[in-house]
Design a protein around this motif. Structure first.
Motif, PDB file in Angstrom:
ATOM      1  N   ARG A 277       0.830  -1.208   0.000  1.00  0.00           N
ATOM      2  CA  ARG A 277       0.000   0.000   0.000  1.00  0.00           C
ATOM      3  C   ARG A 277       0.864   1.257   0.000  1.00  0.00           C
ATOM      4  O   ARG A 277       0.541   2.254  -0.664  1.00  0.00           O
ATOM      5  N   HIS A 278       1.967   1.213   0.724  1.00  0.00           N
ATOM      6  CA  HIS A 278       2.875   2.360   0.786  1.00  0.00           C
ATOM      7  C   HIS A 278       3.490   2.634  -0.586  1.00  0.00           C
ATOM      8  O   HIS A 278       3.577   3.789  -1.020  1.00  0.00           O
ATOM      9  N   LEU A 279       3.908   1.575  -1.268  1.00  0.00           N
ATOM     10  CA  LEU A 279       4.479   1.728  -2.603  1.00  0.00           C
ATOM     11  C   LEU A 279       3.439   2.231  -3.593  1.00  0.00           C
ATOM     12  O   LEU A 279       3.718   3.073  -4.446  1.00  0.00           O
ATOM     13  N   GLU A 280       2.225   1.727  -3.479  1.00  0.00           N
ATOM     14  CA  GLU A 280       1.168   2.092  -4.423  1.00  0.00           C
ATOM     15  C   GLU A 280       0.814   3.577  -4.304  1.00  0.00           C
ATOM     16  O   GLU A 280       0.331   4.181  -5.267  1.00  0.00           O
ATOM     17  N   ALA A 281       1.079   4.154  -3.148  1.00  0.00           N
ATOM     18  CA  ALA A 281       0.758   5.566  -2.942  1.00  0.00           C
ATOM     19  C   ALA A 281       1.820   6.505  -3.497  1.00  0.00           C
ATOM     20  O   ALA A 281       1.616   7.724  -3.529  1.00  0.00           O
ATOM     21  N   SER A 282       2.953   5.963  -3.978  1.00  0.00           N
ATOM     22  CA  SER A 282       4.048   6.787  -4.470  1.00  0.00           C
ATOM     23  C   SER A 282       3.917   7.064  -5.968  1.00  0.00           C
ATOM     24  O   SER A 282       3.653   6.154  -6.760  1.00  0.00           O
ATOM     25  N   ASP A 283       4.148   8.301  -6.350  1.00  0.00           N
ATOM     26  CA  ASP A 283       4.115   8.676  -7.762  1.00  0.00           C
ATOM     27  C   ASP A 283       5.300   8.108  -8.531  1.00  0.00           C
ATOM     28  O   ASP A 283       5.286   8.085  -9.771  1.00  0.00           O
ATOM     29  N   ALA A 330      20.111   1.516  -1.903  1.00  0.00           N
ATOM     30  CA  ALA A 330      19.891   2.496  -0.833  1.00  0.00           C
ATOM     31  C   ALA A 330      19.268   1.896   0.423  1.00  0.00           C
ATOM     32  O   ALA A 330      19.356   2.486   1.498  1.00  0.00           O
ATOM     33  N   THR A 331      18.632   0.738   0.303  1.00  0.00           N
ATOM     34  CA  THR A 331      17.935   0.196   1.468  1.00  0.00           C
ATOM     35  C   THR A 331      18.916  -0.305   2.514  1.00  0.00           C
ATOM     36  O   THR A 331      20.014  -0.757   2.206  1.00  0.00           O
ATOM     37  N   GLU A 332      18.484  -0.236   3.771  1.00  0.00           N
ATOM     38  CA  GLU A 332      19.315  -0.661   4.892  1.00  0.00           C
ATOM     39  C   GLU A 332      18.697  -1.813   5.676  1.00  0.00           C
ATOM     40  O   GLU A 332      19.413  -2.664   6.197  1.00  0.00           O
ATOM     41  N   VAL A 333      17.383  -1.847   5.768  1.00  0.00           N
ATOM     42  CA  VAL A 333      16.715  -2.965   6.428  1.00  0.00           C
ATOM     43  C   VAL A 333      16.519  -4.103   5.433  1.00  0.00           C
ATOM     44  O   VAL A 333      16.780  -5.272   5.744  1.00  0.00           O
ATOM     45  N   PHE A 334      16.068  -3.785   4.226  1.00  0.00           N
ATOM     46  CA  PHE A 334      15.982  -4.771   3.148  1.00  0.00           C
ATOM     47  C   PHE A 334      17.400  -5.062   2.660  1.00  0.00           C
ATOM     48  O   PHE A 334      18.105  -4.162   2.200  1.00  0.00           O
ATOM     49  N   THR A 335      17.814  -6.311   2.747  1.00  0.00           N
ATOM     50  CA  THR A 335      19.152  -6.718   2.327  1.00  0.00           C
ATOM     51  C   THR A 335      19.140  -7.139   0.866  1.00  0.00           C
ATOM     52  O   THR A 335      18.252  -7.894   0.442  1.00  0.00           O
ATOM     53  N   LEU A 336      20.103  -6.647   0.098  1.00  0.00           N
ATOM     54  CA  LEU A 336      20.208  -7.026  -1.313  1.00  0.00           C
ATOM     55  C   LEU A 336      20.743  -8.449  -1.397  1.00  0.00           C
ATOM     56  O   LEU A 336      21.929  -8.704  -1.163  1.00  0.00           O
ATOM     57  N   ALA A 337      19.868  -9.386  -1.699  1.00  0.00           N
ATOM     58  CA  ALA A 337      20.259 -10.798  -1.736  1.00  0.00           C
ATOM     59  C   ALA A 337      19.185 -11.595  -2.452  1.00  0.00           C
ATOM     60  O   ALA A 337      18.007 -11.222  -2.468  1.00  0.00           O
ATOM     61  N   GLU A 338      19.597 -12.707  -3.034  1.00  0.00           N
ATOM     62  CA  GLU A 338      18.648 -13.634  -3.635  1.00  0.00           C
ATOM     63  C   GLU A 338      17.981 -14.472  -2.538  1.00  0.00           C
ATOM     64  O   GLU A 338      18.342 -14.395  -1.379  1.00  0.00           O
ATOM     65  N   SER A 339      17.036 -15.285  -2.930  1.00  0.00           N
ATOM     66  CA  SER A 339      16.228 -16.122  -2.051  1.00  0.00           C
ATOM     67  C   SER A 339      15.119 -15.300  -1.415  1.00  0.00           C
ATOM     68  O   SER A 339      14.923 -14.107  -1.724  1.00  0.00           O
ATOM     69  N   LEU A 340      14.363 -15.930  -0.527  1.00  0.00           N
ATOM     70  CA  LEU A 340      13.171 -15.308   0.051  1.00  0.00           C
ATOM     71  C   LEU A 340      12.674 -16.174   1.194  1.00  0.00           C
ATOM     72  O   LEU A 340      13.168 -17.271   1.439  1.00  0.00           O
ATOM     73  N   GLY A 341      11.692 -15.643   1.915  1.00  0.00           N
ATOM     74  CA  GLY A 341      10.977 -16.444   2.906  1.00  0.00           C
ATOM     75  C   GLY A 341      11.599 -16.511   4.275  1.00  0.00           C
ATOM     76  O   GLY A 341      11.063 -17.194   5.154  1.00  0.00           O
ATOM     77  N   GLY A 342      12.728 -15.827   4.496  1.00  0.00           N
ATOM     78  CA  GLY A 342      13.324 -15.804   5.816  1.00  0.00           C
ATOM     79  C   GLY A 342      12.700 -14.710   6.669  1.00  0.00           C
ATOM     80  O   GLY A 342      11.923 -13.882   6.193  1.00  0.00           O
ATOM     81  N   VAL A 343      13.081 -14.695   7.946  1.00  0.00           N
ATOM     82  CA  VAL A 343      12.528 -13.688   8.851  1.00  0.00           C
ATOM     83  C   VAL A 343      13.014 -12.288   8.493  1.00  0.00           C
ATOM     84  O   VAL A 343      12.374 -11.287   8.835  1.00  0.00           O
ATOM     85  N   GLU A 344      14.149 -12.200   7.799  1.00  0.00           N
ATOM     86  CA  GLU A 344      14.686 -10.905   7.418  1.00  0.00           C
ATOM     87  C   GLU A 344      14.172 -10.500   6.035  1.00  0.00           C
ATOM     88  O   GLU A 344      13.892 -11.336   5.184  1.00  0.00           O
ATOM     89  N   VAL A 382       7.042  -2.946  11.196  1.00  0.00           N
ATOM     90  CA  VAL A 382       6.548  -2.424   9.931  1.00  0.00           C
ATOM     91  C   VAL A 382       6.998  -0.986   9.689  1.00  0.00           C
ATOM     92  O   VAL A 382       7.275  -0.598   8.539  1.00  0.00           O
ATOM     93  N   ASP A 383       7.097  -0.173  10.743  1.00  0.00           N
ATOM     94  CA  ASP A 383       7.499   1.225  10.542  1.00  0.00           C
ATOM     95  C   ASP A 383       8.934   1.326  10.039  1.00  0.00           C
ATOM     96  O   ASP A 383       9.263   2.206   9.222  1.00  0.00           O
ATOM     97  N   ASP A 384       9.798   0.434  10.513  1.00  0.00           N
ATOM     98  CA  ASP A 384      11.175   0.428  10.015  1.00  0.00           C
ATOM     99  C   ASP A 384      11.219   0.025   8.547  1.00  0.00           C
ATOM    100  O   ASP A 384      12.030   0.546   7.766  1.00  0.00           O
ATOM    101  N   LEU A 385      10.356  -0.884   8.162  1.00  0.00           N
ATOM    102  CA  LEU A 385      10.293  -1.289   6.760  1.00  0.00           C
ATOM    103  C   LEU A 385       9.802  -0.141   5.880  1.00  0.00           C
ATOM    104  O   LEU A 385      10.347   0.102   4.792  1.00  0.00           O
ATOM    105  N   LEU A 386       8.792   0.563   6.331  1.00  0.00           N
ATOM    106  CA  LEU A 386       8.260   1.674   5.541  1.00  0.00           C
ATOM    107  C   LEU A 386       9.274   2.809   5.444  1.00  0.00           C
ATOM    108  O   LEU A 386       9.398   3.444   4.382  1.00  0.00           O
ATOM    109  N   ASP A 387      10.019   3.059   6.518  1.00  0.00           N
ATOM    110  CA  ASP A 387      11.080   4.063   6.457  1.00  0.00           C
ATOM    111  C   ASP A 387      12.129   3.661   5.426  1.00  0.00           C
ATOM    112  O   ASP A 387      12.655   4.510   4.687  1.00  0.00           O
ATOM    113  N   ASP A 388      12.420   2.376   5.362  1.00  0.00           N
ATOM    114  CA  ASP A 388      13.423   1.898   4.409  1.00  0.00           C
ATOM    115  C   ASP A 388      12.917   2.008   2.973  1.00  0.00           C
ATOM    116  O   ASP A 388      13.687   2.319   2.054  1.00  0.00           O
ATOM    117  N   ILE A 389      11.642   1.762   2.773  1.00  0.00           N
ATOM    118  CA  ILE A 389      11.039   1.955   1.453  1.00  0.00           C
ATOM    119  C   ILE A 389      11.192   3.417   1.020  1.00  0.00           C
ATOM    120  O   ILE A 389      11.553   3.714  -0.132  1.00  0.00           O
TER     121      ILE A 389
END
Length: 407
Positions: A277-283, A330-344, A382-389
């Motif tokens: 939803r946060h991404l969808e609100a961005s121009d 630029a992201t700091e909480v989202f780690t640039l890496a392949e794979s998915l489904g982990g807690v991070e 979630v707030d840390d994730l949105l800040d990172d977005i």
């Protein structure tokens, strides 16, 4: 979706899925009361007499007690009668293909994990097995491909990787059966907590255990779950013959992961919806792909065959691949890496990472644009994730501004 009917032969296979995730397939040690299934680090087993193995165990390439406990646990979660665990998700799919012979056909979705596409076309295509890729959201296209005959499998991902398209599993399974084919569903993205394909008519379910079922980015594995004992026997034969077994420590790690599957998936889903939803609100964002958004073309189907919308979000930025790369860097909480489904939380650009094995022309024809960004949304606040977005969007905006000046 209704609760699955438990198989009473699986230990502790009663209760709702949250409870079975913790207990199914596992019993305390009769000798000392140890609660957790031991990790059986052994290659061979003492036999009661020549050719008479004790409790069916002979050699750990064939089976292992720790692996058996996990297989029973996963079978319970997927409403299956049996499970087989493998060294990876691709090893599991390869074991399915061992049942094919030259001239057999496999119909698969055209929005497919790059490793699966590579396995199909580059590894098994050379042996005379034919693969046809179709839009799995288009039932008429699926039916037309199946009508060409000699189809062994209809192989579906739902949601797909990375465009999060949904196949109508019940309808596709009926089409596959009418054509004499088995319907296989890769349920990695949804997990059995959100979707159970066997209850919708599929014949086999495939998982990459590396992802949500393991859940902690510390193990690689795969699984096949089903109900037909004859098919199980054939797959198990090939698994043993080629040595695609799953190690006991890895099995223990995945069992540890399934115990928290329910609580993790609830958090993955709520965080992912907030991020989408946060991404969808961005121009700056041209398109957000998430089944939980009403803008998703199959939102209604998602609500019908899934009990939640998952933790994966894909999106396209104005400015294409350059903006996408800037966002990821630029992201700091989202780690640039392949794979998915982990807690991070993880972030990647599929066309140059996980899906680079698919030719660019095929990727684009399937709707996978060069600037697509894929998020595996973790369980952080979630707030840390949105800040990172927002941090990523600011970097993408700078890239767009520079490009505008140059033009």
């Amino acid at each position: 979706m209704s609760e699955p009917t438990p198989n009473s032969e699986i230990p502790h296979n009663r209760g709702r899925i949250d409870t079975r995730a913790v207990h199914a397939g596992q019993v305390s040690d009769e000798r000392n009361g140890a609660l957790m299934t031991p990790v059986y680090f052994n290659s061979t087993y003492e036999q009661d007499s020549p050719g008479v193995p004790r409790q069916g165990y002979e050699y750990s390439r064939t089976t292992n007690p720790t692996r058996t406990a996990l297989e029973l646990n996963l079978a319970s979660l997927e409403s299956a009668e049996w499970g087989l665990c493998f060294a990876s998700g691709l090893a599991a799919i390869a074991s399915l293909l061992h049942r094919c012979k030259a001239g057999d056909r496999v119909v698969a979705g055209n929005d497919l994990y790059g490793g699966t596409h590579r396995l199909f076309t580059r590894c098994y295509g050379q042996f005379g097995i034919e693969f046809e890729f179709v839009d799995s959201t288009d039932l008429a296209a699926v039916e037309a491909a199946l009508a060409k005959g000699n189809v062994r499998y209809l192989h579906l991902e739902s949601p797909t990787n990375p465009l999060l398209r949904l196949a109508d599993i019940e309808a596709c399974a009926k089409l596959a059966h009418a054509a004499g084919a088995l319907c296989v569903v890769d349920n990695t993205f949804a997990t059995p907590y959100l979707q159970r394909p066997l209850e919708l008519g599929a014949d086999l379910v495939v998982h990459s255990l590396t992802k949500y079922l393991g859940g902690h980015s510390d193990v690689v594995g795969g699984a096949i779950l089903g109900r037909d004992p004859k098919v199980r026997g054939e797959i198990a034969y090939y698994q043993n013959a080629v040595g695609a077994q799953f190690g006991p420590m890895d099995a223990f790690l995945v069992m540890r992961g399934t115990k928290t599957l329910a609580v993790r998936m609830e958090r993955h889903c709520s965080n992912a919806l907030a991020v989408a939803r946060h991404l969808e609100a961005s121009d700056l964002v041209d398109r957000v792909i998430y089944p939980g958004l009403t803008s998703h073309p199959q939102h209604e189907l998602a609500g019908r065959q899934m009990s939640g919308f998952g933790g994966m979000v894909s999106f396209e930025l104005s400015g294409g691949v350059d903006a996408g790369v800037a966002f990821c860097n630029a992201t700091e909480v989202f780690t640039l890496a392949e794979s998915l489904g982990g807690v991070e939380s993880l972030i990647e650009v599929p066309p140059i990472m996980t899906h680079a094995a698919i030719p660019a022309q095929e990727r684009r024809a399937a709707g996978l644009q060069d600037g697509l960004v894929r998020l595996s949304v973790g369980i952080e606040h979630v707030d840390d994730l949105l800040d990172d977005i927002d941090r990523g969007l600011a970097a993408a905006a700078k890239t767009l501004a520079k490009a505008s000046v140059r033009s």
